[in-house]
Scaffold this active site. Structure first.
Site, PDB file in Angstrom:
ATOM      1  N   GLY A 111     -39.393 -54.576  34.357  1.00  0.00           N
ATOM      2  CA  GLY A 111     -40.450 -53.692  33.902  1.00  0.00           C
ATOM      3  C   GLY A 111     -41.145 -54.220  32.673  1.00  0.00           C
TER       4      GLY A 111
ATOM      5  N   VAL B  64     -42.621 -53.433  28.726  1.00  0.00           N
ATOM      6  CA  VAL B  64     -42.271 -52.644  27.550  1.00  0.00           C
ATOM      7  C   VAL B  64     -43.497 -52.446  26.677  1.00  0.00           C
ATOM      8  CG1 VAL B  64     -40.705 -52.478  25.592  1.00  0.00           C
ATOM      9  CG2 VAL B  64     -39.985 -53.698  27.644  1.00  0.00           C
TER      10      VAL B  64
ATOM     11  N   LYS C  91     -40.068 -48.486  28.182  1.00  0.00           N
ATOM     12  CA  LYS C  91     -39.914 -49.460  29.248  1.00  0.00           C
ATOM     13  C   LYS C  91     -40.280 -48.815  30.575  1.00  0.00           C
ATOM     14  CE  LYS C  91     -36.829 -52.998  30.833  1.00  0.00           C
ATOM     15  NZ  LYS C  91     -35.915 -53.905  30.202  1.00  0.00           N
TER      16      LYS C  91
ATOM     17  N   ASP D 187     -26.516 -59.380  32.361  1.00  0.00           N
ATOM     18  CA  ASP D 187     -27.755 -60.140  32.169  1.00  0.00           C
ATOM     19  C   ASP D 187     -27.956 -60.476  30.697  1.00  0.00           C
ATOM     20  OD1 ASP D 187     -29.979 -61.519  32.959  1.00  0.00           O
ATOM     21  OD2 ASP D 187     -31.278 -59.764  33.063  1.00  0.00           O
TER      22      ASP D 187
END
Ligand SMILES: *[C@@H]1O[C@H](CO)[C@@H](O)[C@H](O)[C@H]1NC(C)=O
Ligand SMILES: *[C@@H]1O[C@H](CO)[C@@H](O)[C@H](O)[C@H]1NC(C)=O
Ligand SMILES: *[C@@H]1O[C@H](CO)[C@@H](O)[C@H](O)[C@H]1NC(C)=O
Ligand SMILES: *[C@@H]1O[C@H](CO)[C@@H](O)[C@H](O)[C@H]1NC(C)=O
Ligand SMILES: *[C@@H]1O[C@H](CO)[C@@H](O)[C@H](O)[C@H]1NC(C)=O
Ligand SMILES: *[C@@H]1O[C@H](CO)[C@@H](O)[C@H](O)[C@H]1NC(C)=O
Ligand SMILES: *[C@@H]1O[C@H](CO)[C@@H](O)[C@H](O)[C@H]1NC(C)=O
Length: 921
Positions: free
Chosen positions: A606, A608, A622, A721
């Site tokens: 996405g 931000v 976000k 991640d």
């Protein structure tokens, strides 16, 4: 003013003189300890000997051995034949390769004629058993090692016969790399044979012929099974012409100027190899020192029984060395050898000359012990008591035997389970290091002159017996004592403790003696509860509020902060529930972001936007892209519930969400200084790069955030991640880990969950990628990559940065670090402003983190510990911090100094202003 001037000049002069002294001593770096000796002297080789009088144990005595006139062999130091170890600690330069040699000439020092037998160890690693079989023969042991710290310890222990003793201890630094092996972080090289063939006489060749003072034994020496079975036709040859040997640690010219030749076509020898069978490092040294006619050749093979592969290679010295009188040094980095070694050099059928050999060198690999788990804490503890005998026992606290005032368990990496320092005249406060011995079962500090409060031992849940009586301890008897599940004896009598005995202790089934503390009273439970309510209120709604909104169970919270337990609380508001469904309306967010005007970042999940709420609070909004991970409302809500539970000062704070018009939006606190990535490379980095210390602090902070995800939450959370663009920096440049979009609750009780592989190329754990098994070690891998980026300022994956053969930071860094070339990977932007040892510490940890197999990787808390050590090294304030902690300094002050002893407390919910502030609505 004039006097000042003079004084400074004088000081400068002194410094100059001192400096000069130090540098001359370090040019050679030799340490030659004459054990039992009384005076300094220089021997006829030019070696400077010093007495070993810094060691406080043992007895010195004179010996007398016929034909041994060297002064260092006129004395020994011997030790009691007890269960203890006796250690010499010698300063070394970290990351330098050394030869260390210990020698033993019994000389009937005890007039007993019982030949001693005992063990020596190198730190925790068993080195050798010394067996004396002749009163007049010198026993000698040598090791080659890469120093990993600033000292090494050689310890004598386990006297099975007679009394342990030592004659000399010699340390010789190398400056090249012929002893570099791929295994040197796990194995020492224990020297077994170093032979000079064709020697002029029985004397060894050593310093000054060999600048590193290796001892090249003459092949003429007569001893049992040493170079026997010599083939007929073996000739001794020598040359006076110079032999070119290169500039590293190749054998000295004097060794290479002599050789043996097998005139009948073979050279054969048999010998015992000390320390074998086992795996070893074996090198042969050849130089063609005979003049060969133009039609003559010297070609031969090495033949080892049972090792057919070895004899495939043909040696043609002149060709291999590219000329006569030049060194050729083929060898085996790792070869399995027997105790009785027979070897043969045999000429090939087309050779006109028989084989020739100048020297050989054989060492055995000796596995380095990791030492006890509490080694670093114990070292830190004793360093605060440099003058006390008990603190000078040296070596590893547990291995090969424990210090006399400690007990350790029998784990492979032992842990300290008992500290007995009764009546040792200890002053000051109880050392905080003791609280870091997390496996402690018994603590005996009675009968000292200790002052100050009792530090927090709640991180030592195995404590059974605590003796603090007969000191001058003050402050209250802490309530965490009652929470120690195994506590059965607590002695605090005759101190200056005040307040009331916690009711939990009185209700517990244990032996408790608190008499002789004039201001300590039993108190009433009623009074206590009231007081706690007051404290609870005073600490502020924030703490209580946090206590309830977080369902992430903080492992230490309950122990260290009993005050936030429900029974002490003010009436619970529904803060908890309001926090969990902190929903924003879309119009509200449109307003705050000026209709999504200011884009501050984007990622796979996405975009931000920057926003500012009506109350002035800055937020990051976000907007998840359409093909997002959340298949439906329910999953989104689950994710949000998860996010709302995560509170830690090193995790970006989740503020709320919005789900309207098919858009999923997450709202976080705004982080003013962007991503770590931007600060490491790119325009911002060039403008104002971050220094090494700051990088270390960022590493520590983000590691703490990750550790919290792994161990602070039940069930634990794997980030999946981690990367430099997911580490954000707030306006004080404090690091917080962001983006839990990929996080997934692990299934309670199982060590892994299987799911679709997600992550970012370059950070992705290869094991996870292959097996699809997700564990917290997947995050450790990614974090290792981040550490390498912090060191090098390079991106994880790059087509240009790592040369032609390599695109990946892990491969590239590994290659450099393992060959000892750390300079090759350090970010040039750091200039010279870093401590090389702290750099090494991080580099080595990073390599551990990126091990191919998860089970080889360290845990996050181990990583944090090393980062903290590196920070201390970098700050050079280790001692300052320790001295600070012995004062009665408020805990938070110590914490702010980055002291290493407060890991447990770091897991506390910090009363961070971003928490305490009311939410956005
Ligand atoms: C011996 O030499 C060392 C330095 O090498 C010095 O520190 C020490 O004071 C000397 N000791 C004596 C007894 O001269
Ligand atoms: C050892 O020898 C030295 C020098 O010869 C002498 O000064 C010393 O007193 C002797 N020590 C003992 C214990 O005999
Ligand atoms: C001592 O040296 C002498 C002369 O060099 C020699 O004859 C004798 O055998 C030696 N003794 C020992 C014990 O080595
Ligand atoms: C002590 O030495 C004996 C005999 O060499 C050996 O069997 C034993 O394992 C050693 N003990 C330790 C603790 O190393
Ligand atoms: C080695 O060579 C010499 C002379 O060439 C000869 O006398 C001797 O017998 C040979 N020895 C062996 C074992 O072949
Ligand atoms: C205890 O320490 C003090 C000061 O450090 C010293 O004066 C005293 O002699 C010591 N007492 C004992 C028994 O070691
Ligand atoms: C508690 O300690 C005091 C002082 O050492 C001692 O006199 C007393 O007997 C102890 N009480 C118990 C119950 O052990």
């Amino acid at each position: 003013m004039g006097t000042h001037h003079f004084f400074f000049l004088f000081l400068f002069f002194i410094l100059l003189v001192l400096n000069f002294d130090i540098t001359t001593a370090q040019i050679s770096g030799f340490v030659s300890l004459d054990c039992g000796g009384q005076t300094n002297f220089t021997d006829n080789l030019g070696l400077d000997w010093t007495p070993d009088n810094q060691i406080i144990y043992g007895i010195t005595t004179n010996i007398s051995v016929t034909n041994e006139t060297r002064q260092q062999y006129q004395t020994v130091r011997y030790f009691p034949a007890d269960n203890r170890k006796y250690c010499y600690t010698v300063d070394v330069k970290s990351r330098t390769r050394y030869l260390i040699r210990a020698t033993f000439l019994y000389g009937n020092f005890d007039n007993n004629n019982v030949y001693p037998k005992f063990d020596i160890s190198m730190g925790p690693t068993p080195w050798a058993t010394i067996v004396i079989s002749d009163a007049n023969t010198i026993e000698s042991q040598e090791l080659i090692f890469l120093a990993s710290g600033s000292t090494v310890s050689v310890c004598l222990s386990n006297a099975t016969t007679g009394q342990p003793f030592i004659s000399t201890l010699e340390l010789r630094p190398f400056n090249g790399s012929i002893y570099l092996t791929p295994f040197e972080n796990q194995f020492f090289l224990s020297v077994s044979a170093r032979i000079n063939f064709g020697a002029e006489n029985e004397d060894p060749v050593r310093y000054p012929d060999d600048p590193f003072d290796r001892i090249w034994q003459s092949d003429l020496v007569k001893k049992a099974n040493y170079l026997v079975d010599v083939a007929a036709g073996t000739d001794r040859i020598s040359t006076s012409l110079p032999v070119y040997t290169g500039k590293d640690e190749q054998p000295p010219q004097k060794v290479m100027q002599t050789a043996v030749v097998g005139r009948n076509g073979t050279l054969t020898y048999r010998m015992n190899l000390d320390g074998f069978p086992g795996y070893g490092w074996a090198y042969t040294y050849f130089a063609e020192i005979e003049e060969l006619g133009s039609d003559e050749t010297r070609k031969f093979r090495l033949v080892l029984p049972g090792e057919p592969d070895v004899s495939k290679a043909v040696v043609n010295i002149q060709e291999n060395a590219q000329g006569p009188n030049r060194l050729y040094e083929p060898g085996f980095e790792n070869i399995s050898l027997p105790f009785v070694l027979s070897f043969k050099f045999a000429e090939t059928s087309d050779s006109t000359q028989g084989p020739l050999v100048n020297a050989i060198e054989i060492s055995k690999y000796l596995r380095i012990s990791d030492g006890s788990l509490d080694g670093a804490v114990a070292a830190s503890l004793v360093s605060g008591y440099k003058l006390s005998d008990w603190a000078q026992e040296g070596g590893d606290p547990c291995l090969p035997v424990a210090w006399s005032w400690l007990e350790c368990n029998s784990d492979r990496e032992p842990k300290i389970i008992s500290v007995k320092l009764s009546g040792k005249n200890l002053t000051g406060s109880i050392p905080n290091d003791l609280t870091r011995l997390t496996n402690l079962e018994q603590l005996w500090l009675d009968g000292n002159a200790l002052t100050g409060p009792i530090p927090d031992f709640s991180g030592c849940p195995n404590l059974k017996i605590i003796h603090l009586e007969n000191n001058q301890l003050s402050g209250e008897l802490p309530t965490w004592l009652a929470d120690l599940p195994n506590l059965s004896q607590l002695y605090v009598q005759n101190n200056l403790l005040t307040g009331e005995v916690p009711s939990g202790l009185l209700n517990k089934n244990l032996v408790l003696n608190y008499t002789g503390n004039d201001s300590l009273s039993k108190g009433s439970n009623e009074g206590r509860r009231n007081r706690n309510i007051i404290i609870g209120l005073a600490v502020g709604a924030a703490a209580l509020f946090l206590g309830f909104i977080t369902s992430c169970l903080l492992l230490h919270q309950r122990k260290t902060h009993p005050k936030t337990e429900p029974k002490h609380s003010v009436p619970v508001t529904n803060n908890a529930t309001t926090e969990a469904d902190q929903s924003f309306t879309l119009s509200e967010l449109r307003n705050a972001t000026k209709n999504f005007e200011n884009k501050v970042g984007s990622g796979g999940y996405g975009t931000v936007y920057y926003g500012k709420l009506n109350d002035g609070k800055e937020i990051a909004v976000k907007v998840l892209s359409n093909n997002n991970v959340y298949q439906g409302k329910k999953e989104f809500q689950n994710e949000v519930t998860l996010l709302s539970r995560i509170h830690h000062r090193n995790l970006v704070q989740f503020l709320g969400f919005c789900q309207e018009e098919g858009t999923d939006i997450l709202v976080y606190e705004f982080m003013h200084n962007g991503t770590l990535k931007e600060h490491l490379y790119g325009p911002l980095a060039r403008e104002r790069g971050i220094k090494w210390l700051k990088r270390l602090e960022i590493a520590e902070e983000s590691a703490k955030g990750i550790e919290y995800l792994h161990t602070g939450c039940v069930p634990s959370i794997i980030h999946r991640d981690l990367k430099t663009s997911n580490i954000l920096l707030d306006k004080n440049m404090r690091a917080k880990v962001s983006d839990f979009g990929l996080s997934k609750l692990t299934v309670d009780g199982t060590s892994h969950v299987s799911s679709v592989v997600r992550g970012t190329l370059g950070y992705l754990d290869p094991e996870y990628y292959i097996s699809n098994r997700l564990t917290d070690k997947t995050d450790i891998y990614s974090f290792g990559v981040i550490l390498l980026e912090l060191i090098s300022g390079k991106e994880a994956i790059s087509n240009e940065s790592f040369g032609s053969s390599c695109r990946n930071i892990v491969q590239w860094a590994k290659m450099h670090i393992e060959s000892g070339d750390i300079q090759g990977i350090i970010d040039p932007a750091l200039g010279n402003e870093y401590d090389i040892q702290s750099m090494w510490k991080i580099a080595e940890k990073a390599l551990m983190c990126v091990q191919p197999h998860g089970n080889m990787r360290p845990s996050m808390s181990e990583v944090i510990k090393d980062i903290q050590d590196a920070i201390l090294m970098q700050r050079g304030v280790e001692t300052a911090a320790r001295e600070g902690s012995s004062d009665e300094m408020p805990r938070h002050t110590i914490l702010n100094m980055g002291s290493l002893d407060l890991m447990a407390n770091d897991q506390d919910l910090s009363i961070d202003e971003s928490f305490a502030r009311p939410g956005p609505r």
